[in-house]
Design a protein around this motif. Structure first.
Motif, PDB file in Angstrom:
ATOM      1  N   GLN A 138      -9.064   1.076  57.694  1.00  0.00           N
ATOM      2  CA  GLN A 138     -10.324   0.413  57.396  1.00  0.00           C
ATOM      3  C   GLN A 138     -11.346   1.532  57.306  1.00  0.00           C
ATOM      4  O   GLN A 138     -11.945   1.947  58.271  1.00  0.00           O
ATOM      5  CB  GLN A 138     -10.679  -0.583  58.505  1.00  0.00           C
TER       6      GLN A 138
ATOM      7  N   TYR B 283     -14.843 -11.381  43.194  1.00  0.00           N
ATOM      8  CA  TYR B 283     -15.276 -10.085  43.694  1.00  0.00           C
ATOM      9  C   TYR B 283     -16.086  -9.366  42.614  1.00  0.00           C
ATOM     10  O   TYR B 283     -15.564  -9.039  41.552  1.00  0.00           O
ATOM     11  CB  TYR B 283     -14.076  -9.242  44.108  1.00  0.00           C
TER      12      TYR B 283
ATOM     13  N   ASP C 252      -5.551  -2.477  49.737  1.00  0.00           N
ATOM     14  CA  ASP C 252      -6.364  -3.665  49.528  1.00  0.00           C
ATOM     15  C   ASP C 252      -7.653  -3.294  48.795  1.00  0.00           C
ATOM     16  O   ASP C 252      -8.358  -2.356  49.179  1.00  0.00           O
ATOM     17  CB  ASP C 252      -6.692  -4.319  50.876  1.00  0.00           C
TER      18      ASP C 252
ATOM     19  N   ASP D 259     -14.622   3.712  56.515  1.00  0.00           N
ATOM     20  CA  ASP D 259     -16.075   3.526  56.462  1.00  0.00           C
ATOM     21  C   ASP D 259     -16.673   4.129  55.207  1.00  0.00           C
ATOM     22  O   ASP D 259     -17.842   3.895  54.899  1.00  0.00           O
ATOM     23  CB  ASP D 259     -16.729   4.185  57.683  1.00  0.00           C
TER      24      ASP D 259
ATOM     25  N   THR E 121      -2.122   1.509  58.099  1.00  0.00           N
ATOM     26  CA  THR E 121      -3.254   0.692  57.739  1.00  0.00           C
ATOM     27  C   THR E 121      -4.525   1.480  57.918  1.00  0.00           C
ATOM     28  O   THR E 121      -4.583   2.436  58.694  1.00  0.00           O
ATOM     29  CB  THR E 121      -3.323  -0.580  58.598  1.00  0.00           C
TER      30      THR E 121
ATOM     31  N   CYS F 299      -7.746   6.704  50.452  1.00  0.00           N
ATOM     32  CA  CYS F 299      -7.328   5.899  51.611  1.00  0.00           C
ATOM     33  C   CYS F 299      -5.842   6.106  51.879  1.00  0.00           C
ATOM     34  O   CYS F 299      -5.407   6.270  53.033  1.00  0.00           O
ATOM     35  CB  CYS F 299      -7.608   4.419  51.359  1.00  0.00           C
TER      36      CYS F 299
ATOM     37  N   CYS G 237      -4.908  -5.863  45.100  1.00  0.00           N
ATOM     38  CA  CYS G 237      -4.691  -4.540  45.684  1.00  0.00           C
ATOM     39  C   CYS G 237      -4.419  -3.538  44.568  1.00  0.00           C
ATOM     40  O   CYS G 237      -4.045  -3.903  43.457  1.00  0.00           O
ATOM     41  CB  CYS G 237      -3.520  -4.561  46.671  1.00  0.00           C
TER      42      CYS G 237
ATOM     43  N   GLU H  15      -7.321  -1.360  53.340  1.00  0.00           N
ATOM     44  CA  GLU H  15      -6.121  -1.356  54.183  1.00  0.00           C
ATOM     45  C   GLU H  15      -4.907  -0.944  53.358  1.00  0.00           C
ATOM     46  O   GLU H  15      -4.773  -1.332  52.195  1.00  0.00           O
ATOM     47  CB  GLU H  15      -5.904  -2.745  54.774  1.00  0.00           C
TER      48      GLU H  15
ATOM     49  N   ILE I 206     -10.473  -4.653  48.702  1.00  0.00           N
ATOM     50  CA  ILE I 206     -11.715  -4.952  49.386  1.00  0.00           C
ATOM     51  C   ILE I 206     -11.833  -4.201  50.706  1.00  0.00           C
ATOM     52  O   ILE I 206     -12.874  -3.630  51.025  1.00  0.00           O
ATOM     53  CB  ILE I 206     -11.862  -6.467  49.638  1.00  0.00           C
ATOM     54  N   THR I 207     -10.757  -4.161  51.485  1.00  0.00           N
ATOM     55  CA  THR I 207     -10.822  -3.577  52.829  1.00  0.00           C
ATOM     56  C   THR I 207     -10.373  -2.127  52.891  1.00  0.00           C
ATOM     57  O   THR I 207     -10.681  -1.419  53.846  1.00  0.00           O
ATOM     58  CB  THR I 207      -9.954  -4.394  53.802  1.00  0.00           C
TER      59      THR I 207
ATOM     60  N   ARG J 202      -4.040 -11.942  46.800  1.00  0.00           N
ATOM     61  CA  ARG J 202      -4.993 -10.946  47.256  1.00  0.00           C
ATOM     62  C   ARG J 202      -4.861  -9.687  46.407  1.00  0.00           C
ATOM     63  O   ARG J 202      -3.769  -9.142  46.275  1.00  0.00           O
ATOM     64  CB  ARG J 202      -4.741 -10.634  48.730  1.00  0.00           C
TER      65      ARG J 202
END
Length: 386
Positions: free
Chosen positions: A38, A289, A374, A40, A36, A301, A352, A379, A376-377, A350
């Protein structure tokens, strides 16, 4: 227990007939685990700009991801956080729907309705037609030839699979000769889409897009075309990958939307059609979104979390909805979440980026390696084929 429905489900769980690209041997790996992130530094942009940038996927450079295959990213109309609900009480209109498919009904062919899952089954041994319907919106129709088909075609002795072709991107035209007629793959695919569109207008709430076709021949040399479809809502595909063998690594269990299918014979007549896994109705958009993660940022990511692994070849990437059940009956077996389509269930969709990756094993559906990032995040969830 309805044997037709059970055989259809068994067919998909065992075979996973989805075509994939060939993979360079020196870029293969087998690894299972959850990662996972997150980040920045993830880059977001409007959907239109993200889709425009995605056309340049071959320019993406990552240490352990290679974008060498030809593929085309789907083009959603919009994207957001959505709510869906599984159909309820669909079987109450079963007799009316049965007449539309069968015409004149043989009363002796209607089987006991007292199933564990409410529904209706019709199997007429005289003309070979069969029909099943369930309360969650599932519907199956088959002709006489379908009765032979509903074992695993490769193992039945009746059919031999001669080709498996991905339709997610441009494909080479193929032709097949039968009784003096030339069958073009493109024309068969157009015909399959027409049947699917007519069916979904009445019996599904999603659009169907053919993702792959399996071509079979029988002992007489006739050809049969089995089309598998991806369901989508406003251009966003519903994820259908098999993660059952990596469940202990997943952060959150989600519902896999198995692929509906239909089969055409050499006369372009439809032998079989179903709408697995039933009807999931759109309820509402919880959030729109305006911006989502770019494909390049999603790839980075994923790459960051795979840095200790060997390299992967990306043979497809798509914008997809992953469904998580938010309301419904409790289940004892965690594996049931893979096929958790009980009537009345409620789901959250959701968005992805899904990356389909090569590994050193068969690329059948239940052995595929994929990762979801994901939108948005940022992840990441990573699942390896067995």
């Amino acid at each position: 227990m309805r044997k037709k429905t059970g055989l259809i489900l068994l067919l998909f769980l065992l075979t996973g007939l989805t075509a994939c690209a060939k993979v360079p041997e020196n870029k293969q790996v087998k690894q299972t685990g959850k990662v996972t992130s997150q980040s920045d530094n993830i880059q977001m942009d409007t959907l239109s700009k993200v889709l425009e940038q995605a056309k340049k996927y071959k320019e993406i450079t990552c240490d352990n991801l290679y974008f060498e295959q030809e593929f085309e990213v789907n083009k959603p109309e919009e994207i957001g956080l959505l709510a869906f609900k599984q159909k309820e009480h669909f079987h109450k209109d079963g007799m009316e729907i049965l007449r539309k498919f069968i015409g004149k009904i043989n009363p002796e062919a209607i089987e006991d309705k007292n199933f564990t899952i409410p529904g209706l089954q019709y199997i007429d041994k005289k003309d070979g037609k069969s029909f099943s319907i369930e309360n969650n919106g599932f519907l199956f129709f088959g002709t006489e030839e379908a009765d032979k088909w509903l074992s695993i075609p490769d193992e039945s002795g009746e059919y031999t699979r001669i080709d498996q072709i991905s339709l997610d991107s441009a494909y080479e035209e193929e032709t097949y000769q039968w009784k003096g007629t030339t069958l073009k793959l493109s024309e068969m695919t157009e015909e399959a889409q027409k049947y699917a569109d007519g069916f979904t207008k009445e019996y599904d709430s999603m659009d169907w897009k053919p993702s792959s076709v399996n071509i079979y021949t029988n002992k007489e040399g006739e050809y049969f075309f089995e089309y598998l479809f991806t369901k989508s809502y406003k251009g966003v595909h519903l994820f259908y990958g098999d993660y059952r063998y990596s469940m202990k690594y997943m952060k959150e269990l989600y519902v896999s939307v198995m692929q509906p299918f239909l089969v055409l014979d050499s006369s372009k007549e439809m032998m079989i059609i179903d709408n697995l896994p039933g009807i999931m109705d759109y309820v509402e958009t919880k959030k729109n979104y305006d911006k989502i993660l770019t494909l390049e940022s999603a790839a980075k990511c994923l790459s960051n979390k795979l840095s200790s692994y060997k390299a992967y070849n990306v043979y497809h990437a798509n914008l997809e909805y992953r469904l998580v059940r938010t309301k419904g009956g409790e289940v004892d077996d965690p594996g049931f979440y893979y096929c958790d389509w009980a009537a009345g269930n409620e789901y959250e969709a959701r968005p992805c980026w899904t990356f389909y990756l090569s590994n050193d094993l068969s690329k059948e559906l239940n052995q595929r390696t994929f990762a979801m990032v994901d939108c948005i995040t940022g992840e990441v969830e990573f699942v390896s084929g067995r």
